[in-house]
Each structure stands twice: as structure tokens, then as C-alpha cells.
Write an enzyme that holds these catalytic residues in place. Sequence first.
Site, PDB file in Angstrom:
ATOM      1  N   THR A 119       0.786  -1.231   0.000  1.00  0.00           N
ATOM      2  CA  THR A 119       0.000   0.000   0.000  1.00  0.00           C
ATOM      3  C   THR A 119       0.825   1.291   0.000  1.00  0.00           C
ATOM      4  OG1 THR A 119      -1.829  -1.119   1.067  1.00  0.00           O
ATOM      5  CG2 THR A 119      -1.760   1.282   1.304  1.00  0.00           C
ATOM      6  N   LEU A 169       3.931   1.322   9.434  1.00  0.00           N
ATOM      7  CA  LEU A 169       2.592   1.915   9.487  1.00  0.00           C
ATOM      8  C   LEU A 169       2.072   1.920  10.917  1.00  0.00           C
ATOM      9  CD1 LEU A 169       0.805   0.560   6.285  1.00  0.00           C
ATOM     10  CD2 LEU A 169       2.487   2.382   6.561  1.00  0.00           C
ATOM     11  N   TYR A 226      -4.666  10.858   9.050  1.00  0.00           N
ATOM     12  CA  TYR A 226      -5.213   9.499   9.096  1.00  0.00           C
ATOM     13  C   TYR A 226      -5.365   8.991  10.520  1.00  0.00           C
ATOM     14  CZ  TYR A 226      -6.236   4.834   7.308  1.00  0.00           C
ATOM     15  OH  TYR A 226      -6.854   3.649   6.992  1.00  0.00           O
ATOM     16  N   ASP A 281      -4.029   0.433  -5.782  1.00  0.00           N
ATOM     17  CA  ASP A 281      -2.587   0.340  -5.559  1.00  0.00           C
ATOM     18  C   ASP A 281      -1.991  -1.012  -5.951  1.00  0.00           C
ATOM     19  OD1 ASP A 281      -4.058  -0.754  -3.445  1.00  0.00           O
ATOM     20  OD2 ASP A 281      -2.735   0.022  -1.874  1.00  0.00           O
ATOM     21  N   HIS A 282      -2.782  -2.068  -5.886  1.00  0.00           N
ATOM     22  CA  HIS A 282      -2.293  -3.426  -6.152  1.00  0.00           C
ATOM     23  C   HIS A 282      -3.495  -4.360  -6.139  1.00  0.00           C
ATOM     24  CE1 HIS A 282      -3.113  -4.068  -1.964  1.00  0.00           C
ATOM     25  NE2 HIS A 282      -2.390  -2.995  -1.666  1.00  0.00           N
ATOM     26  N   HIS A 293      -0.762  -9.678  -0.779  1.00  0.00           N
ATOM     27  CA  HIS A 293      -0.144  -9.019  -1.933  1.00  0.00           C
ATOM     28  C   HIS A 293       1.228  -8.561  -1.502  1.00  0.00           C
ATOM     29  CE1 HIS A 293      -1.044  -5.124  -0.006  1.00  0.00           C
ATOM     30  NE2 HIS A 293      -2.146  -5.729   0.404  1.00  0.00           N
TER      31      HIS A 293
HETATM   32  P1  AMP Z   1      -1.282  -3.354   3.340  1.00  0.00           P
HETATM   33  O1  AMP Z   1      -2.486  -4.082   2.888  1.00  0.00           O
HETATM   34  O2  AMP Z   1      -0.577  -4.105   4.414  1.00  0.00           O
HETATM   35  O3  AMP Z   1      -0.374  -2.951   2.232  1.00  0.00           O
HETATM   36  O4  AMP Z   1      -1.783  -2.002   4.006  1.00  0.00           O
HETATM   37  C1  AMP Z   1      -3.124  -1.603   3.916  1.00  0.00           C
HETATM   38  C2  AMP Z   1      -3.510  -0.970   5.188  1.00  0.00           C
HETATM   39  O5  AMP Z   1      -2.903   0.309   5.303  1.00  0.00           O
HETATM   40  C3  AMP Z   1      -5.004  -0.733   5.258  1.00  0.00           C
HETATM   41  O6  AMP Z   1      -5.548  -1.617   6.166  1.00  0.00           O
HETATM   42  C4  AMP Z   1      -5.144   0.688   5.736  1.00  0.00           C
HETATM   43  O7  AMP Z   1      -5.967   0.748   6.861  1.00  0.00           O
HETATM   44  C5  AMP Z   1      -3.751   1.082   6.114  1.00  0.00           C
HETATM   45  N1  AMP Z   1      -3.513   2.488   5.862  1.00  0.00           N
HETATM   46  C6  AMP Z   1      -3.915   3.227   4.824  1.00  0.00           C
HETATM   47  N2  AMP Z   1      -3.533   4.498   4.931  1.00  0.00           N
HETATM   48  C7  AMP Z   1      -2.873   4.582   6.094  1.00  0.00           C
HETATM   49  C8  AMP Z   1      -2.231   5.631   6.796  1.00  0.00           C
HETATM   50  N3  AMP Z   1      -2.191   6.876   6.298  1.00  0.00           N
HETATM   51  N4  AMP Z   1      -1.660   5.317   7.964  1.00  0.00           N
HETATM   52  C9  AMP Z   1      -1.678   4.072   8.460  1.00  0.00           C
HETATM   53  N5  AMP Z   1      -2.260   3.045   7.874  1.00  0.00           N
HETATM   54  C10 AMP Z   1      -2.849   3.286   6.693  1.00  0.00           C
HETATM   55 ZN    ZN Z   2      -3.082  -1.529  -0.514  1.00  0.00          ZN
HETATM   56 ZN    ZN Z   3      -3.467  -4.993   1.772  1.00  0.00          ZN
END
Ligand code: AMP
Ligand code: ZN
Ligand code: ZN
Length: 388
Positions: free
Chosen positions: A56, A90, A141, A226-227, A324
Amino acid sequence: VTAVLGSHAKNMHYTVIVSLDGCRWDYPQWYDTPFFDKMSTIGVESGLIPSFPSKTFPNHYALATGLYPDHHGIIANEFFDRESGEYFSLGDPAQKINPKFYGGEPIWVTAKKQGVRTAVFYWPGSDVKVKGMYPDLYYVYDQKPRLSSSERINGIIHQLQKPEKERPHLIMAYFEQPDANGHAFGPQSKETRKAVVMVDSLMHELYDKIQQLPIAQDINFIVVSDHGMSWIAKAHAIPIAKYLKKDWVIKESGSIPCNIYVRDHCADSVVNALKDVAHLKVWKKEEIPAYLHYGSNSRVGDVVALPDIGYSVTEGTVKDGGQHGYDPNLMDMHALFRAIGPDFRHVNAPHFKNVDVYPLLCFLLGIQPAPNDGQVPMEILNPKTLRK
Ligand code: AMP
Ligand code: ZN
Ligand code: ZN
């Protein structure tokens, strides 16, 4: 084409770009998505090839900057910065908004420097003070409660109803689905079907509201992701610790892929120890295949271990569900792309790289792009716009 660049004319159109996290390019073929199908019948139907790793943060920031993660610095959702000893993740709210990690120039900074207003609803990176700037409107966020889906949609419409002088020419918004259900239940599940149907109808609602605006004819509307998402089974964990001597390794980070930071001169030992592990590709960072555009950044692990699709590097357990992060060339990782509006053609176009989205947005806004890894996808643009 070059005539409009660098001279944001008063008569440029407005652009709304929405990202639906983890929306596979082919969900509309699997699930009932009347609005995405309608977009295909009037505008651009295509797909985006994500940048490596297909996660992401690296990809939203690649969409925003036109740079591969290796070049913009957010090289994974979590990584180790050897130079400072700091760790980005994150789950660490302070480091997540630390500007030092965010290289390149996101579109909202490029726009601001050239006098173009932007409003951004939760795009990853938009609540970080990159190059000393934020979008004209942005939301934090981590500030709870977050805006609901309808609040985001009504917020977009509200921005487009502002008097011309205050009206942003670029509006960006992020939605968490269908990634969340995709992870929890897998891409082929009734829950993910429900999430895809839901985001389709949300986008329909947004489009209908845009159509009711007096400036409707001047608004481009782009939906991206994004993917993609692929099925992962609980038996598919790849534990690697048992192959590695403790004094070779400083830190391991991430699962798909796993960045391995090693002590001096230990990279070969680590690669040799892992090279015959089933369903795993292992490279020293200098030897990562060129098409992945990964390995020049100091934050990339000295060794990168990439599992085959459907597998994950972990000492723990994997749950049945979706994942992913894999090789962007795998079709399961490709992401949705639809676009309609005055500057788009009606075309079913081959999938293109997500680093092309930044130069596309710069072109639509009539602003000069910062150096980037992409190019304007001319094949999706209205010939009339190209002649301007
Ligand atoms: P991933 O699937 O592990 O690549 O990450 C996706 C997750 O990123 C989602 O569950 C979102 O809730 C989280 N996400 C999106 N934007 C943000 C942000 N600005 N800060 C923290 N987490 C985020
Ligand atoms: Zn994503
Ligand atoms: Zn994801």
C-alpha cells in the site's frame, strides 16, 4: 502537448482521483459492478501494473510521485533505515509521518508550487510535511474518528462547489476497501464480493453527485487502485530463521517480500543458506532483476527474499485469506484503472505502470512535472486534449 505544460491555464479541467485499496483489475469480471462497467463503456478501461513491492504505502506514494519505491524512499510498508538506525512502519505513527522518509515530489507539492489548489482525503503521504508543504486541504489518518465513506464523498462534492478562486483543481481520495475484506476472506469470497459491490456503488454515488454540478462537463474522474490480491492458504508460511546463523543477520523486515539487513560480508552466506528454500526467490540487493526497479536505495535489505504467489515469509502462522506484495508482473497483483471525463478517450487500453499516473495528473493540470520514472499514457487521452 508541450505547449500546455508549465502554464496552468485558467480553463484547465478539474480532476478527481479515487484509490480503492487492493482492488484487483479483474474484480469487475468476477463481481457485479454496474458503475465500473459504465465507466468502461464511456471512458478508459485499463489496469495498473504496481511498483515493487506491491504494498500500500510504496504504491500510493509511487502514484503520487511518479517514482518507483526504490527512488522515492518508501521502499516497503515497514523498513529499516541503516543510516539513522530508525525504523519506518505503518504501526509507528511518529515515524509514519516523518518527512525524512518521503523523497521525491508528490503531486500536491508540484501543484502548490505552480499555484494549483489541491484537496486530499487520506491518500498515504498526504498528512506528511513533504518539502515543507501539505495539500491545501488534507486530513490526518491517525486522527479518530476518521471521515466515513459518505463524509469523504460529500467532502469531495463540497470542494467542487466552492467559488472558482478557492476550488481545488485536483481532488484525491483513498478508501480502505476492498483490501480489508480481501485480506480477511481472500479475493474470491462472498465478503470481498460485497466490498467490491459496495465500492462500485460508492463511486456511482460520487459520479452522480458530480454530474449534478454546474461544472460537471469540466471534471475528469479517475478510479485507481494500488495493487491486487491473491489467495494465500494457511499452510503456506515459509519460516527462514532455521537456515540463518544469528550473527549474520541484523534485522528482518516484512513478509512479502522480506528485507534482510545483514552484518558486513554476510550477504553471500544468507543467500546460500536460503537459495534452495522452496517457493522462495533470494537475491543480494545488487542482483535483483532490473525489471523490479529495486535495490539501489540504502533502505532496501542487503538480501531480499521474495516468496512465490500464495506464500509468505514468516516464523508465525498464516491465515487463510488474501495477500499481496508479490512480483508486479503477476496478473493477480494488477490493479483497477478506469477514467472518464473531457480529457479521456473511450478505449480499452493495455495495462500500464502506476508511475505513469503522476505525469498523467500533471498533464491534466497543465503543470510541469518534477523528474519522475513515468510517462504520460497518451493512448488513453482524448485526441482533442492532445491537440490543445
Ligand atoms: P497493506 O495491505 O498491508 O499494504 O496495508 C493496507 C492498510 O494500510 C489498510 O488496512 C489501511 O488501513 C492502512 N492504511 C492506509 N492508509 C494509512 C495511513 N495513512 N496510515 C496508516 N495506515 C494506513
Ligand atoms: Zn493496498
Ligand atoms: Zn493490503
